[in-house]
Design a protein around this motif. Structure first.
Motif, mmCIF file in Angstrom:
data_model
loop_
_atom_site.group_PDB
_atom_site.id
_atom_site.type_symbol
_atom_site.label_atom_id
_atom_site.label_comp_id
_atom_site.label_asym_id
_atom_site.label_seq_id
_atom_site.Cartn_x
_atom_site.Cartn_y
_atom_site.Cartn_z
ATOM 1 N N PHE A 9 50.048 -12.843 8.643
ATOM 2 C CA PHE A 9 49.326 -12.082 9.643
ATOM 3 C C PHE A 9 50.228 -11.194 10.470
ATOM 4 O O PHE A 9 49.758 -10.271 11.123
ATOM 5 C CB PHE A 9 48.465 -13.000 10.507
ATOM 6 C CG PHE A 9 47.120 -13.201 9.904
ATOM 7 C CD1 PHE A 9 46.104 -12.315 10.171
ATOM 8 C CD2 PHE A 9 46.901 -14.218 9.004
ATOM 9 C CE1 PHE A 9 44.864 -12.458 9.577
ATOM 10 C CE2 PHE A 9 45.674 -14.374 8.404
ATOM 11 C CZ PHE A 9 44.636 -13.492 8.689
ATOM 12 N N GLU A 10 51.518 -11.444 10.432
ATOM 13 C CA GLU A 10 52.433 -10.472 11.013
ATOM 14 C C GLU A 10 52.398 -9.198 10.185
ATOM 15 O O GLU A 10 52.424 -8.078 10.726
ATOM 16 C CB GLU A 10 53.849 -11.050 11.065
ATOM 17 C CG GLU A 10 54.038 -12.150 12.089
ATOM 18 C CD GLU A 10 55.464 -12.655 12.116
ATOM 19 O OE1 GLU A 10 56.393 -11.836 11.972
ATOM 20 O OE2 GLU A 10 55.645 -13.877 12.261
ATOM 21 N N LEU A 11 52.338 -9.353 8.864
ATOM 22 C CA LEU A 11 52.235 -8.196 7.985
ATOM 23 C C LEU A 11 50.932 -7.446 8.225
ATOM 24 O O LEU A 11 50.911 -6.218 8.318
ATOM 25 C CB LEU A 11 52.308 -8.633 6.515
ATOM 26 C CG LEU A 11 53.627 -9.197 6.005
ATOM 27 C CD1 LEU A 11 53.486 -9.619 4.548
ATOM 28 C CD2 LEU A 11 54.746 -8.174 6.141
ATOM 29 N N PHE A 39 50.431 -3.701 9.738
ATOM 30 C CA PHE A 39 49.679 -2.733 8.949
ATOM 31 C C PHE A 39 48.555 -2.115 9.765
ATOM 32 O O PHE A 39 48.342 -0.895 9.745
ATOM 33 C CB PHE A 39 49.131 -3.434 7.694
ATOM 34 C CG PHE A 39 48.137 -2.635 6.904
ATOM 35 C CD1 PHE A 39 48.475 -1.399 6.382
ATOM 36 C CD2 PHE A 39 46.860 -3.141 6.663
ATOM 37 C CE1 PHE A 39 47.555 -0.664 5.636
ATOM 38 C CE2 PHE A 39 45.941 -2.419 5.922
ATOM 39 C CZ PHE A 39 46.292 -1.172 5.416
ATOM 40 N N LYS A 40 47.812 -2.930 10.500
ATOM 41 C CA LYS A 40 46.695 -2.439 11.293
ATOM 42 C C LYS A 40 47.164 -1.533 12.427
ATOM 43 O O LYS A 40 46.563 -0.490 12.709
ATOM 44 C CB LYS A 40 45.902 -3.612 11.879
ATOM 45 C CG LYS A 40 45.145 -4.428 10.837
ATOM 46 C CD LYS A 40 44.103 -3.610 10.122
ATOM 47 C CE LYS A 40 43.278 -4.439 9.175
ATOM 48 N NZ LYS A 40 42.303 -3.622 8.410
ATOM 49 N N LEU A 41 48.241 -1.920 13.087
ATOM 50 C CA LEU A 41 48.746 -1.117 14.196
ATOM 51 C C LEU A 41 49.226 0.247 13.730
ATOM 52 O O LEU A 41 49.119 1.235 14.462
ATOM 53 C CB LEU A 41 49.873 -1.860 14.916
ATOM 54 C CG LEU A 41 49.448 -3.070 15.753
ATOM 55 C CD1 LEU A 41 50.666 -3.766 16.335
ATOM 56 C CD2 LEU A 41 48.486 -2.666 16.856
ATOM 57 N N LEU A 89 44.415 -2.456 23.193
ATOM 58 C CA LEU A 89 44.114 -3.416 22.125
ATOM 59 C C LEU A 89 44.731 -4.775 22.444
ATOM 60 O O LEU A 89 44.099 -5.818 22.233
ATOM 61 C CB LEU A 89 44.632 -2.894 20.785
ATOM 62 C CG LEU A 89 44.360 -3.791 19.573
ATOM 63 C CD1 LEU A 89 42.864 -3.908 19.313
ATOM 64 C CD2 LEU A 89 45.071 -3.240 18.332
ATOM 65 N N ILE A 90 45.950 -4.773 22.949
ATOM 66 C CA ILE A 90 46.611 -6.026 23.319
ATOM 67 C C ILE A 90 45.847 -6.714 24.457
ATOM 68 O O ILE A 90 45.623 -7.933 24.433
ATOM 69 C CB ILE A 90 48.071 -5.772 23.744
ATOM 70 C CG1 ILE A 90 48.897 -5.210 22.576
ATOM 71 C CG2 ILE A 90 48.702 -7.057 24.264
ATOM 72 C CD1 ILE A 90 49.046 -6.153 21.407
ATOM 73 N N LEU A 91 45.412 -5.941 25.433
ATOM 74 C CA LEU A 91 44.646 -6.508 26.542
ATOM 75 C C LEU A 91 43.314 -7.067 26.047
ATOM 76 O O LEU A 91 42.864 -8.119 26.508
ATOM 77 C CB LEU A 91 44.409 -5.439 27.608
ATOM 78 C CG LEU A 91 45.653 -4.976 28.378
ATOM 79 C CD1 LEU A 91 45.335 -3.758 29.229
ATOM 80 C CD2 LEU A 91 46.202 -6.109 29.244
ATOM 81 N N ALA A 92 42.698 -6.376 25.094
ATOM 82 C CA ALA A 92 41.443 -6.865 24.517
ATOM 83 C C ALA A 92 41.671 -8.178 23.790
ATOM 84 O O ALA A 92 40.841 -9.099 23.862
ATOM 85 C CB ALA A 92 40.867 -5.824 23.558
ATOM 86 N N ALA A 93 42.803 -8.292 23.094
ATOM 87 C CA ALA A 93 43.121 -9.530 22.383
ATOM 88 C C ALA A 93 43.308 -10.682 23.357
ATOM 89 O O ALA A 93 42.893 -11.818 23.088
ATOM 90 C CB ALA A 93 44.390 -9.330 21.544
ATOM 91 N N LEU A 137 48.176 -10.217 17.067
ATOM 92 C CA LEU A 137 48.544 -9.277 18.126
ATOM 93 C C LEU A 137 49.228 -10.008 19.278
ATOM 94 O O LEU A 137 50.226 -9.530 19.827
ATOM 95 C CB LEU A 137 47.300 -8.548 18.630
ATOM 96 C CG LEU A 137 46.648 -7.562 17.660
ATOM 97 C CD1 LEU A 137 45.265 -7.159 18.158
ATOM 98 C CD2 LEU A 137 47.523 -6.331 17.465
ATOM 99 N N LEU A 138 48.707 -11.168 19.644
ATOM 100 C CA LEU A 138 49.292 -11.942 20.741
ATOM 101 C C LEU A 138 50.678 -12.463 20.365
ATOM 102 O O LEU A 138 51.547 -12.608 21.233
ATOM 103 C CB LEU A 138 48.372 -13.108 21.107
ATOM 104 C CG LEU A 138 46.975 -12.728 21.592
ATOM 105 C CD1 LEU A 138 46.152 -13.973 21.897
ATOM 106 C CD2 LEU A 138 47.048 -11.828 22.818
ATOM 107 N N TYR A 139 50.881 -12.716 19.074
ATOM 108 C CA TYR A 139 52.161 -13.249 18.604
ATOM 109 C C TYR A 139 53.295 -12.256 18.823
ATOM 110 O O TYR A 139 54.460 -12.644 18.919
ATOM 111 C CB TYR A 139 52.040 -13.600 17.125
ATOM 112 C CG TYR A 139 53.238 -14.313 16.544
ATOM 113 C CD1 TYR A 139 53.430 -15.668 16.754
ATOM 114 C CD2 TYR A 139 54.171 -13.614 15.781
ATOM 115 C CE1 TYR A 139 54.528 -16.322 16.224
ATOM 116 C CE2 TYR A 139 55.277 -14.262 15.242
ATOM 117 C CZ TYR A 139 55.450 -15.611 15.463
ATOM 118 O OH TYR A 139 56.542 -16.240 14.937
ATOM 119 N N THR A 140 52.952 -10.952 18.926
ATOM 120 C CA THR A 140 53.989 -9.927 19.080
ATOM 121 C C THR A 140 54.539 -9.864 20.504
ATOM 122 O O THR A 140 55.546 -9.203 20.745
ATOM 123 C CB THR A 140 53.440 -8.538 18.705
ATOM 124 O OG1 THR A 140 52.406 -8.161 19.646
ATOM 125 C CG2 THR A 140 52.858 -8.533 17.297
#
Length: 212
Positions: A113-115, A119-121, A132-136, A186-189
């Motif tokens: 899911f890091e991949l 990819f999505k970003l 997007l990060i705030l939404a997550a 996303l939160l993992y980043t």
């Protein structure tokens, strides 16, 4: 279910086939309301089915046991996630057909899911990333009122950009992340310091919008 109930009442005497999908936890209620329907449970793909699917998408490379095991471990047999993972691998290697030339050790130890998140970003304008990060952080279902408070701009364009990148989807009359593991990716980043700051921003916005 309300929409289906109204539709069934109108076409009950007609020769019309209606196909609908729902989450497993809603299927019991659906079966109670529509006793004449047939429920088909879609279970996760088995190891053999994953191998067959990856072979059909990746050729001989996808037929290798290490690749099948990797996809099983990372997706749990969820077909949607399998396709997302293959797209992410294609992104990492450059193009889909280049995957065959990729050395397995180059990606087999990576978090899938890091991949996918990376990819999505890449498909989303960079200035859309902060919201997007705030939404997550706020949760899987998008609270548009809350996000409008957190954004300095109109969020309509942001919503369309996220939807076009298949990051969010419209389900049950609301926008939500297409998969919760994508949200978690996303939160993992985030670093610990970033989480502290951003969680505080979301909490303060919640207090503004929902004071009681």
């Amino acid at each position: 279910l309300i929409l289906l109930e109204r539709l069934f009442a109108q076409v009950r005497e007609s020769s019309i086939l209606i196909i609908a999908t729902c989450r497993r936890n809603a299927s019991v209620l659906a079966n109670e309301k529509f006793a004449e329907t047939s429920i088909i449970h879609l279970n996760p793909l088995s190891d053999q089915e994953i191998s067959t699917l990856s072979n059909s998408m990746l050729g001989d490379f996808g037929d290798q046991s290490e690749v099948s095991s990797y996809l099983q471990n990372q997706t749990g047999g969820n077909p949607f996630l399998l396709v997302e993972m293959v797209d992410a691998l294609a992104y990492r290697t450059g193009q889909l057909y280049d995957i065959e030339n990729t050395e397995i050790p180059n990606f087999i130890q990576e978090n899938g899911f890091e991949l996918v998140t990376e990819f999505k970003l890449e498909q989303l304008p960079e200035n859309d990333h902060p919201l997007l990060i705030l939404a997550a952080i706020a949760g899987r279902d998008l609270d548009l009122q809350l996000l409008s408070t957190l954004s300095n701009d109109n969020i309509d364009t942001w919503i369309m950009n996220c939807a076009n990148a298949s990051i969010i989807e419209f389900q049950e009359n609301r926008w939500r992340f297409s998969h919760d593991q994508l949200r978690e990716g996303l939160l993992y980043t985030l670093t610990v310091a970033e989480k502290k700051t951003l969680y505080r921003r979301v909490a303060e916005a919640i207090e503004v919008n929902y004071p009681n």
